[in-house]
Design a protein around this motif. Structure first.
Motif, PDB file in Angstrom:
ATOM      1  N   UNK A   1     -23.737 -18.937  93.564  1.00  0.00           N
ATOM      2  CA  UNK A   1     -24.303 -20.254  93.867  1.00  0.00           C
ATOM      3  C   UNK A   1     -23.815 -21.317  92.892  1.00  0.00           C
ATOM      4  N   UNK A   2     -23.161 -20.855  91.820  1.00  0.00           N
ATOM      5  CA  UNK A   2     -22.655 -21.776  90.795  1.00  0.00           C
ATOM      6  C   UNK A   2     -21.210 -21.410  90.482  1.00  0.00           C
ATOM      7  N   UNK A   3     -20.283 -22.161  91.048  1.00  0.00           N
ATOM      8  CA  UNK A   3     -18.851 -21.959  90.814  1.00  0.00           C
ATOM      9  C   UNK A   3     -18.256 -23.295  90.373  1.00  0.00           C
ATOM     10  N   UNK A   4     -17.468 -23.264  89.314  1.00  0.00           N
ATOM     11  CA  UNK A   4     -16.857 -24.507  88.819  1.00  0.00           C
ATOM     12  C   UNK A   4     -15.514 -24.692  89.517  1.00  0.00           C
TER      13      UNK A   4
ATOM     14  N   UNK B   1     -13.926 -29.975  89.703  1.00  0.00           N
ATOM     15  CA  UNK B   1     -14.736 -30.860  88.891  1.00  0.00           C
ATOM     16  C   UNK B   1     -16.204 -30.883  89.240  1.00  0.00           C
ATOM     17  N   UNK B   2     -16.696 -29.816  89.855  1.00  0.00           N
ATOM     18  CA  UNK B   2     -18.107 -29.768  90.234  1.00  0.00           C
ATOM     19  C   UNK B   2     -18.623 -28.332  90.135  1.00  0.00           C
ATOM     20  N   UNK B   3     -19.942 -28.217  90.101  1.00  0.00           N
ATOM     21  CA  UNK B   3     -20.619 -26.922  90.086  1.00  0.00           C
ATOM     22  C   UNK B   3     -21.274 -26.749  91.444  1.00  0.00           C
ATOM     23  N   UNK B   4     -20.759 -25.843  92.258  1.00  0.00           N
ATOM     24  CA  UNK B   4     -21.228 -25.733  93.638  1.00  0.00           C
ATOM     25  C   UNK B   4     -21.155 -24.287  94.112  1.00  0.00           C
TER      26      UNK B   4
ATOM     27  N   UNK C   1     -13.787 -20.621  99.598  1.00  0.00           N
ATOM     28  CA  UNK C   1     -14.664 -20.983 100.705  1.00  0.00           C
ATOM     29  C   UNK C   1     -15.905 -21.656 100.127  1.00  0.00           C
ATOM     30  N   UNK C   2     -15.902 -22.971 100.128  1.00  0.00           N
ATOM     31  CA  UNK C   2     -17.042 -23.708  99.600  1.00  0.00           C
ATOM     32  C   UNK C   2     -18.198 -23.644 100.593  1.00  0.00           C
ATOM     33  N   UNK C   3     -19.403 -23.679 100.050  1.00  0.00           N
ATOM     34  CA  UNK C   3     -20.588 -23.603 100.888  1.00  0.00           C
ATOM     35  C   UNK C   3     -21.426 -22.407 100.511  1.00  0.00           C
ATOM     36  N   UNK C   4     -22.479 -22.146 101.261  1.00  0.00           N
ATOM     37  CA  UNK C   4     -23.384 -21.043 100.924  1.00  0.00           C
ATOM     38  C   UNK C   4     -22.638 -19.726 100.719  1.00  0.00           C
ATOM     39  N   UNK C   5     -23.152 -18.941  99.781  1.00  0.00           N
ATOM     40  CA  UNK C   5     -22.532 -17.659  99.453  1.00  0.00           C
ATOM     41  C   UNK C   5     -22.441 -16.778 100.696  1.00  0.00           C
ATOM     42  N   UNK C   6     -21.289 -16.191 100.887  1.00  0.00           N
ATOM     43  CA  UNK C   6     -21.064 -15.275 102.006  1.00  0.00           C
ATOM     44  C   UNK C   6     -21.234 -13.853 101.509  1.00  0.00           C
ATOM     45  N   UNK C   7     -22.106 -13.097 102.165  1.00  0.00           N
ATOM     46  CA  UNK C   7     -22.352 -11.710 101.776  1.00  0.00           C
ATOM     47  C   UNK C   7     -21.847 -10.707 102.809  1.00  0.00           C
ATOM     48  N   UNK C   8     -21.600 -11.165 104.006  1.00  0.00           N
ATOM     49  CA  UNK C   8     -21.128 -10.293 105.086  1.00  0.00           C
ATOM     50  C   UNK C   8     -19.611 -10.392 105.178  1.00  0.00           C
TER      51      UNK C   8
END
Length: 457
Positions: free
Chosen positions: A9-12, A15-18, A35-42
């Motif tokens: 949930x926190x990736x640099x 220039x941002x933490x997202x 792949x920006x956006x909610x963490x993918x687990x599947x």
């Protein structure tokens, strides 16, 4: 081709933490997709790749491996001070996936191709992180500079005063002017230890007092040295390589760099963790493990360096890991004038900076992106982006720990940070897609590092 993913949930990134999920190849060692956006687990949701495993490291932060562009590994020749094995293990234990080895303190120094090959031979099979190399600027090696570029050094470093080791003598104005011309057409960088002794330097007689040592190397040493470098740059009519001032310690020299950059000169500068984290007022008399050159200056100076860093005048932060044996620190005698100058800190910078209140975005800018750019690796290191090396750090921002001499990986268990409580701990370091360190198992048995000899980009 084995393909994995790591997410948080926190990736640099950018220039941002997202939140993001990073796809990477363990075979090529590179990042394939971000792949920006909610963490993918599947795994099935990542349709473009056949994913083997997905690792979610939330709530920890995922950031690119740090690039420490100023490290003395001292091998061959002074391996009792530090070596490739212990130095690179210390680096990767702190999330540093790339270090740049300085040309001096090893014997022989990296001042010609023959000496460089001796260093490369010594490094074989001993690298736990990736390692690039700088060549040396010494009075008799102008003819060796271009061959060293061709052999793979990423830049050059010279001293304007006694380096402390006789095999690496200082250079003067004439040499600098000539070297600027020799390297003007090359894709490289010239770096300088910018201290120039002046006749008005003085110190008290008590060599046990830190204040006496500090007064012996005043701000004017750095100011005069930088003025000399700028004079040489301005005197050149033809092309010159970019110039870099290493380990800036004096806030009073900052305006010189700022004005020179505003005038169009290609000059940058770095500072070090110890100048940002320690002030002269904190250093006890006789505590020679705090000695370094240039010296750690006052608290107001420390704050001034932070201002220059946030303003972008200082572009990067490095360790200047400069170890030696405890005997050379003369701990029992406590004589600041009769002890080796250098602070061991490779691998400690990430929690040190975070404890100072820096955002992880800023730390990535100063210790990953800008250091990579400084040594011509900005296409490969220092960022989480497709095509870059899959160098990652899993950093627990909530965990506190204490730095102690007994737990550091350095060959000589001595650092100025002994007993300092810091916030944040490296849980895992991944180098080119493979785990190189965990805080549970330590470093890997087999070294994963490589030498970085390709031309600068």
């Amino acid at each position: 081709m084995p393909i994995n993913a790591i997410a948080s949930n926190h990736v640099i990134i950018n220039g941002a933490n997202k939140p993001a999920t990073i796809v990477y190849s363990t075979e090529s060692g590179t990042i394939l997709d971000v792949l920006e956006g909610p963490v993918i687990l599947d795994k099935a949701e990542i349709t473009n790749y056949q994913i083997h495993t997905i690792e979610d490291v939330s709530p920890c932060t995922l950031l690119p491996g740090l690039v420490d562009a100023h490290v003395h590994l001292n091998e061959p020749g002074r391996t009792s001070w530090e070596g490739f094995e212990s130095g690179t293990q210390a680096a990767i234990s702190g999330g540093v996936t790339t270090v740049i080895d300085m040309p001096l303190n090893a014997v022989p120094p990296t001042t010609n191709v023959e000496n460089f090959h001796a260093k490369l031979n010594a490094a074989r099979g001993q690298l736990w992180c990736d390692v690039g190399f700088l060549g040396g600027l010494v009075p008799d090696n102008l003819a060796d500079l271009v061959p060293l570029v061709r052999a793979g050094v990423r830049g050059f470093k010279g001293f304007l005063l006694d380096s402390g080791v006789e095999e690496f003598p200082p250079i003067g104005k004439k040499y600098i002017q000539e070297a600027l011309g020799v390297l003007g057409q090359e894709n490289t960088m010239m770096m300088f230890h910018a201290e120039l002794p002046t006749a008005d330097a003085h110190h008290e007689e008590n060599s046990h007092e830190y204040s006496s040592f500090l007064s012996s190397r005043p701000d004017s040493f750095e100011i005069d040295a930088i003025n000399l470098i700028l004079e040489c740059l301005c005197a050149r009519d033809g092309p010159v390589p970019p110039v870099h001032v290493v380990h800036l310690a004096s806030m009073k020299a900052v305006p010189l760099i700022k004005e020179a950059r505003a005038s169009g000169l290609q000059i940058t500068t770095e500072t070090c963790f110890h100048y940002l984290c320690i002030a002269a007022e904190q250093i006890p008399d006789g505590a020679t493990y705090f000695k370094c050159c240039p010296p750690i200056r006052s608290e107001s100076n420390r704050q001034g360096l932070w201002d220059a860093l946030r303003d972008g005048v200082i572009s990067s932060v490095v360790s200047d890991h400069s170890p030696c044996t405890p005997e050379l620190k003369n701990l029992k005698k406590g004589d600041f004038f009769d002890s080796w100058g250098g602070i061991s800190s490779v691998g400690l910078g990430l929690p040190l900076m975070f404890t100072q209140g820096c955002s992880l975005v800023d730390i990535v800018t100063w210790c990953c992106e800008n250091t990579s750019k400084q040594v011509g690796l900005a296409h490969q290191k220092g960022a989480i982006a497709p095509g870059y090396d899959a160098d990652f750090v899993v950093f627990d921002t909530e965990n506190e720990h204490m730095i102690t001499n007994s737990t550091v990986f350095f060959k000589n268990k001595l650092t100025a940070y002994n007993g300092m409580k810091v916030k944040g701990i490296v849980l895992k370091t991944i180098l080119r897609g493979k785990v190189g360190y965990t805080n549970v198992d330590g470093v890997t048995k087999a070294p994963l590092g490589q030498t970085l000899l390709e031309p600068r980009k």
